[in-house]
Scaffold this motif. Structure first.
Motif, PDB file in Angstrom:
ATOM      1  N   ALA A  59      -3.692 -33.708  -2.698  1.00 43.49           N
ATOM      2  CA  ALA A  59      -4.928 -33.919  -3.361  1.00 43.49           C
ATOM      3  C   ALA A  59      -5.315 -35.413  -3.408  1.00 43.49           C
ATOM      4  O   ALA A  59      -6.415 -36.067  -3.524  1.00 43.49           O
ATOM      5  CB  ALA A  59      -4.830 -33.491  -4.945  1.00 43.49           C
ATOM      6  N   ASP A  60      -4.050 -36.255  -3.426  1.00 43.58           N
ATOM      7  CA  ASP A  60      -4.247 -37.762  -3.467  1.00 43.58           C
ATOM      8  C   ASP A  60      -5.027 -38.127  -1.979  1.00 43.58           C
ATOM      9  O   ASP A  60      -6.028 -38.959  -2.061  1.00 43.58           O
ATOM     10  CB  ASP A  60      -2.948 -38.496  -3.126  1.00 43.58           C
ATOM     11  CG  ASP A  60      -2.245 -38.941  -4.485  1.00 43.58           C
ATOM     12  OD1 ASP A  60      -3.133 -38.983  -5.526  1.00 43.58           O
ATOM     13  OD2 ASP A  60      -1.071 -38.933  -4.691  1.00 43.58           O
ATOM     14  N   PHE A  61      -4.693 -37.358  -0.832  1.00 45.97           N
ATOM     15  CA  PHE A  61      -5.699 -37.570   0.263  1.00 45.97           C
ATOM     16  C   PHE A  61      -7.097 -37.404  -0.028  1.00 45.97           C
ATOM     17  O   PHE A  61      -7.950 -38.185   0.445  1.00 45.97           O
ATOM     18  CB  PHE A  61      -5.092 -36.767   1.485  1.00 45.97           C
ATOM     19  CG  PHE A  61      -3.895 -37.189   2.094  1.00 45.97           C
ATOM     20  CD1 PHE A  61      -2.726 -37.491   1.450  1.00 45.97           C
ATOM     21  CD2 PHE A  61      -3.706 -37.237   3.230  1.00 45.97           C
ATOM     22  CE1 PHE A  61      -1.544 -38.018   1.953  1.00 45.97           C
ATOM     23  CE2 PHE A  61      -2.628 -37.506   4.181  1.00 45.97           C
ATOM     24  CZ  PHE A  61      -1.641 -38.218   3.302  1.00 45.97           C
ATOM     25  N   ALA A  62      -7.434 -36.312  -0.636  1.00 47.65           N
ATOM     26  CA  ALA A  62      -8.856 -35.672  -0.894  1.00 47.65           C
ATOM     27  C   ALA A  62      -9.506 -36.844  -1.982  1.00 47.65           C
ATOM     28  O   ALA A  62     -10.689 -37.141  -1.954  1.00 47.65           O
ATOM     29  CB  ALA A  62      -8.880 -34.521  -1.366  1.00 47.65           C
ATOM     30  N   ILE A  63      -8.769 -37.306  -2.838  1.00 46.45           N
ATOM     31  CA  ILE A  63      -9.122 -38.036  -3.863  1.00 46.45           C
ATOM     32  C   ILE A  63      -9.576 -39.484  -3.213  1.00 46.45           C
ATOM     33  O   ILE A  63     -10.636 -39.940  -3.511  1.00 46.45           O
ATOM     34  CB  ILE A  63      -7.936 -38.174  -5.038  1.00 46.45           C
ATOM     35  CG1 ILE A  63      -8.311 -36.880  -5.932  1.00 46.45           C
ATOM     36  CG2 ILE A  63      -8.676 -39.405  -6.078  1.00 46.45           C
ATOM     37  CD1 ILE A  63      -7.067 -36.865  -7.060  1.00 46.45           C
TER      38      ILE A  63
ATOM     39  N   GLY B  63     -15.040 -45.234  -9.469  1.00 47.65           N
ATOM     40  CA  GLY B  63     -13.729 -45.121  -8.428  1.00 47.65           C
ATOM     41  C   GLY B  63     -12.529 -45.011  -9.295  1.00 47.65           C
ATOM     42  O   GLY B  63     -11.715 -44.140  -9.003  1.00 47.65           O
ATOM     43  N   THR B  64     -12.436 -45.992 -10.099  1.00 47.37           N
ATOM     44  CA  THR B  64     -11.240 -46.151 -11.278  1.00 47.37           C
ATOM     45  C   THR B  64     -11.029 -44.944 -12.071  1.00 47.37           C
ATOM     46  O   THR B  64     -10.058 -44.396 -12.357  1.00 47.37           O
ATOM     47  CB  THR B  64     -11.380 -47.396 -11.916  1.00 47.37           C
ATOM     48  OG1 THR B  64     -11.457 -48.400 -11.087  1.00 47.37           O
ATOM     49  CG2 THR B  64     -10.109 -47.419 -12.646  1.00 47.37           C
ATOM     50  N   GLY B  65     -12.290 -44.527 -12.359  1.00 45.19           N
ATOM     51  CA  GLY B  65     -12.406 -43.193 -13.593  1.00 45.19           C
ATOM     52  C   GLY B  65     -11.779 -42.048 -12.600  1.00 45.19           C
ATOM     53  O   GLY B  65     -11.042 -41.306 -13.119  1.00 45.19           O
TER      54      GLY B  65
ATOM     55  N   LYS C 140     -16.809 -35.167  -9.828  1.00 49.83           N
ATOM     56  CA  LYS C 140     -17.502 -35.042 -11.111  1.00 49.83           C
ATOM     57  C   LYS C 140     -16.397 -34.402 -12.303  1.00 49.83           C
ATOM     58  O   LYS C 140     -16.236 -35.288 -13.259  1.00 49.83           O
ATOM     59  CB  LYS C 140     -18.391 -34.313 -11.121  1.00 49.83           C
ATOM     60  CG  LYS C 140     -19.610 -34.332 -12.201  1.00 49.83           C
ATOM     61  CD  LYS C 140     -20.083 -35.877 -12.034  1.00 49.83           C
ATOM     62  CE  LYS C 140     -21.170 -36.203 -13.301  1.00 49.83           C
ATOM     63  NZ  LYS C 140     -21.620 -37.785 -13.348  1.00 49.83           N
ATOM     64  N   LEU C 141     -15.559 -33.629 -11.784  1.00 51.27           N
ATOM     65  CA  LEU C 141     -14.867 -32.854 -12.692  1.00 51.27           C
ATOM     66  C   LEU C 141     -13.463 -34.027 -12.774  1.00 51.27           C
ATOM     67  O   LEU C 141     -13.289 -34.071 -14.180  1.00 51.27           O
ATOM     68  CB  LEU C 141     -14.056 -31.863 -12.031  1.00 51.27           C
ATOM     69  CG  LEU C 141     -12.859 -31.000 -12.470  1.00 51.27           C
ATOM     70  CD1 LEU C 141     -13.454 -30.187 -13.838  1.00 51.27           C
ATOM     71  CD2 LEU C 141     -12.345 -30.020 -11.849  1.00 51.27           C
ATOM     72  N   LEU C 142     -12.964 -34.533 -11.817  1.00 51.66           N
ATOM     73  CA  LEU C 142     -11.789 -35.553 -12.226  1.00 51.66           C
ATOM     74  C   LEU C 142     -12.212 -36.754 -13.137  1.00 51.66           C
ATOM     75  O   LEU C 142     -11.650 -37.247 -13.932  1.00 51.66           O
ATOM     76  CB  LEU C 142     -11.297 -35.932 -10.817  1.00 51.66           C
ATOM     77  CG  LEU C 142     -10.475 -34.975 -10.091  1.00 51.66           C
ATOM     78  CD1 LEU C 142      -9.856 -35.440  -9.018  1.00 51.66           C
ATOM     79  CD2 LEU C 142      -9.684 -34.122 -10.977  1.00 51.66           C
ATOM     80  N   GLY C 143     -13.363 -37.093 -12.754  1.00 53.68           N
ATOM     81  CA  GLY C 143     -13.960 -38.349 -13.674  1.00 53.68           C
ATOM     82  C   GLY C 143     -14.228 -38.051 -15.074  1.00 53.68           C
ATOM     83  O   GLY C 143     -13.821 -38.831 -15.871  1.00 53.68           O
TER      84      GLY C 143
ATOM     85  N   SER D  58      -7.769 -39.790 -13.251  1.00 55.92           N
ATOM     86  CA  SER D  58      -7.450 -38.487 -13.479  1.00 55.92           C
ATOM     87  C   SER D  58      -6.102 -37.800 -13.452  1.00 55.92           C
ATOM     88  O   SER D  58      -5.473 -37.181 -13.819  1.00 55.92           O
ATOM     89  CB  SER D  58      -8.236 -37.755 -12.864  1.00 55.92           C
ATOM     90  OG  SER D  58      -8.320 -37.605 -11.421  1.00 55.92           O
ATOM     91  N   LEU D  59      -5.444 -38.872 -12.663  1.00 56.27           N
ATOM     92  CA  LEU D  59      -3.732 -38.368 -12.262  1.00 56.27           C
ATOM     93  C   LEU D  59      -3.166 -39.238 -13.120  1.00 56.27           C
ATOM     94  O   LEU D  59      -1.731 -38.995 -13.248  1.00 56.27           O
ATOM     95  CB  LEU D  59      -3.707 -39.206 -10.897  1.00 56.27           C
ATOM     96  CG  LEU D  59      -4.162 -38.622  -9.637  1.00 56.27           C
ATOM     97  CD1 LEU D  59      -4.017 -39.374  -8.468  1.00 56.27           C
ATOM     98  CD2 LEU D  59      -3.898 -37.219  -9.361  1.00 56.27           C
ATOM     99  N   ILE D  60      -3.479 -39.708 -14.391  1.00 60.08           N
ATOM    100  CA  ILE D  60      -2.714 -40.422 -15.246  1.00 60.08           C
ATOM    101  C   ILE D  60      -1.677 -39.528 -16.041  1.00 60.08           C
ATOM    102  O   ILE D  60      -0.463 -39.615 -16.273  1.00 60.08           O
ATOM    103  CB  ILE D  60      -3.345 -41.308 -16.242  1.00 60.08           C
ATOM    104  CG1 ILE D  60      -2.822 -42.278 -17.016  1.00 60.08           C
ATOM    105  CG2 ILE D  60      -4.174 -40.184 -17.387  1.00 60.08           C
ATOM    106  CD1 ILE D  60      -3.420 -43.308 -17.902  1.00 60.08           C
ATOM    107  N   ALA D  61      -2.305 -38.126 -16.057  1.00 55.82           N
ATOM    108  CA  ALA D  61      -1.429 -37.150 -16.856  1.00 55.82           C
ATOM    109  C   ALA D  61      -0.335 -36.828 -16.156  1.00 55.82           C
ATOM    110  O   ALA D  61       0.720 -35.876 -16.516  1.00 55.82           O
ATOM    111  CB  ALA D  61      -2.090 -36.139 -17.256  1.00 55.82           C
TER     112      ALA D  61
END
Length: 562
Positions: A60-64, A230-232, A385-388, A236-239
């Motif tokens: 998912a890192d690659f896609a993000i 972009g930072t937002g 949008k979902l991750l933001g 999303s990976l902070i959790a």
């Protein structure tokens, strides 16, 4: 002759609570709702760290990373990825150390770090949603690979990627550690090989990538709006620190002999994951950029296609099976972690709501069912949008916990240790819980454009800033009153290791537990383990309503500062 009557010995009484077979088997439960005892922490620091880092194999890192750079251009996108990594790293340090030191998962740390016993119930839902959202993302990527390699319909692929993790997650930490170790060489080779091929076959590609203006007309220059949005997404990976904590709680006790190895392992397996994660986001964006002309934007965002295009010059017809193998291995490595962590989080949530604990393994199926539904709804198409949106809630939670650990405890606004047991906690602590609710509410309103474009772009910064400021302010305003409902004079911050590892028999389930997992219970007139205490629906929290400093039931250990 006088006949003497004898009284038969009383039959042994069964324990007042017995757990279902699966819930009672700690080899599968892995102390899912409890403190992880020293007797169970049989792995060395390097083994625990290696297992925790195995879970960051996800693509998912690659896609993000690709979606950020495609939307906002290289300069703004790269700056956003690096800024998010810095925030995640800094907030992850105190959380990782707390989990490893006290043998607690993220939920139990959250309870004692400003949220209270029921206050952390909401964060359990936030964390559970993180695990099934990212399980669905990773499962979608795996299904895309199986479709590309085998022609398998993606709907069938979604089902297979869900079912394959169940036997591994069912067996717990021991099985997860083996899977991560066995698959690590294959994953490392697959990760490095595409970049090695491009270094020889397309040496000018990186230079061209640094001037890439995105696919949405953002341009190659820096944009504050693009940087904020972009930072937002990246935040999303902070959790993810919660999933790292699920392994870090098994870190052995820190001693003078292992101090250096322990510190390095906790740093690497805790916040250190984001260093690799940020590199993967930039690397994924680079591979997608190289493949963009050949496969188009939609497929370039699916990690299998850029992998395949990068490997073709060297591997030819073998590129497809090699790329597919790498994707499948990567997704299994991360999704066993997502499913495992989700089962822990759901267990914590439902144990407090229902006062029942059927066992962690049953919640695996709940988590996977939700993830499968999201996959079938094609949530991959709504990635940005979902991750933001999610990051506004996730960062408010993590920032509030970090603020308590770094600021409140050092200023004496909260206890110097993590108290997680119901017997000593208020239901809700406004310091952390209030800070999170206020911060996430304001930032979500900003995210939906209520305060203008710049506030919308920087909504996650608003969430982080408010949570960091409000947690100590509320703790100061309430004088730290809501951290402890009564003082813990039995196993507070000064107990030495010898006392910690001493076991006490729970008066309810009649099982021996180490001292940090036990509370004194006036209703049972004896010690009670943290789980039996959580599941009790009839005690009316009598212990917390007694005068502060009430009677102690447990034998007092010799206390001295460690």
């Amino acid at each position: 002759m006088t006949e003497t009557a004898t009284t038969p010995a009383p039959a042994a009484q069964p324990p007042r609570r017995s757990y279902a077979k699966l819930a009672a088997d700690e080899s599968r439960e892995d102390y899912s709702l409890r403190y992880a005892p020293h007797s169970f922490r049989r792995w060395g620091p390097a083994t625990v760290a290696g297992t925790a880092l195995g879970g960051i194999a996800y693509l998912a890192d690659f896609a993000i990373g690709a979606s950020i750079v495609f939307a906002y251009g290289f300069t703004s996108g790269a700056a956003a990825i690096l800024a998010a990594a810095a925030v995640i790293f800094l907030t992850g340090i105190p959380i990782a150390r707390a989990c490893a030191t006290y043998g607690l998962d993220m939920d139990l740390v959250t309870r004692g770090a400003g949220f209270g016993y029921f206050g952390s119930t909401l964060t359990s839902l936030i964390y559970a949603s993180f695990t099934f959202i990212f399980f669905a993302l990773e499962g979608s990527i795996m299904a895309q690979a199986m479709h590309q390699a085998l022609g398998l319909p993606v709907q069938i692929g979604y089902l297979l990627t869900t079912l394959v993790v169940i036997p591994i997650v069912f067996k717990g930490m021991g099985a997860l550690a083996k899977v991560q170790a066995w698959t690590q060489p294959v994953w490392l080779i697959g990760l490095v090989l595409p970049f090695l091929v491009l270094a020889f076959e397309a040496p000018d590609a990186w230079g061209a990538f640094t001037h890439f203006g995105g696919t949405e007309g953002a341009g190659s220059g820096f944009s504050w709006i693009g940087f904020g949005f972009g930072t937002g997404i990246a935040l999303s990976l902070i959790a993810q620190i919660g999933e790292q904590a699920d392994y870090l709680r098994f870190m052995p006790a820190k001693t003078p002999a292992n101090s250096r190895r322990w510190n390095l392992a906790v740093l690497a397996a805790g916040p250190g994951w984001v260093i690799i994660g940020a590199a993967k986001q930039l690397g994924g964006a680079f591979l997608a950029f190289v493949a963009l002309e050949a496969v188009g934007k939609t497929h370039a965002l699916e990690p299998i296609a850029p992998q395949l295009e990068a490997l073709r010059p060297w591997l030819g017809s073998f590129a497809l099976p090699v790329a597919a193998l790498f994707v499948v291995v990567s997704q299994i490595k991360i999704n066993v972690t997502n499913a495992y962590s989700g089962s822990l989080s759901w267990s914590n949530f439902f144990s407090r709501i229902t006062h029942r604990h059927p066992g962690r393994v049953w919640y695996i199926f709940l988590n996977l069912a939700i993830a499968l539904t999201l996959m079938e709804m094609n949530m991959f198409a709504m990635l940005g949008k979902l991750l933001g949106f999610y990051s506004n809630v996730g960062i408010a939670w993590i920032a509030a916990v970090a603020a308590d650990l770094v600021i409140n405890k050092r200023l004496g606004l909260s206890p110097p240790y993590i108290e997680f047991k119901r017997a000593y906690l208020y239901a809700v602590n406004p310091a952390g819980f209030g800070a999170m609710v206020i911060a996430s509410t304001v930032s979500i309103l900003a995210f939906f454009g209520l305060f203008g474009t710049y506030a919308e772009a920087f909504s996650t910064f608003i969430a982080a800033g408010l949570a960091l400021a409000l947690c100590p302010l509320i703790a100061w305003a309430t004088k730290g009153k809501y951290y402890l409902a009564r003082p813990n004079t039995v196993n507070g911050p000064d107990v030495v290791v010898e006392d910690v590892t001493a076991t006490h028999l729970c008066s309810v389930c009649e099982t021996a537990y180490e001292l940090p997992d036990v509370a004194d219970c006036p209703v049972q007139s004896g010690p009670i383990c943290s789980l039996c205490c959580s599941l009790d629906a009839t005690c009316a929290d009598v212990c917390r309503k007694q005068p502060r400093g009430g009677a102690v039931i447990l034998p007092m250990p010799t206390l001295r500062r460690v």
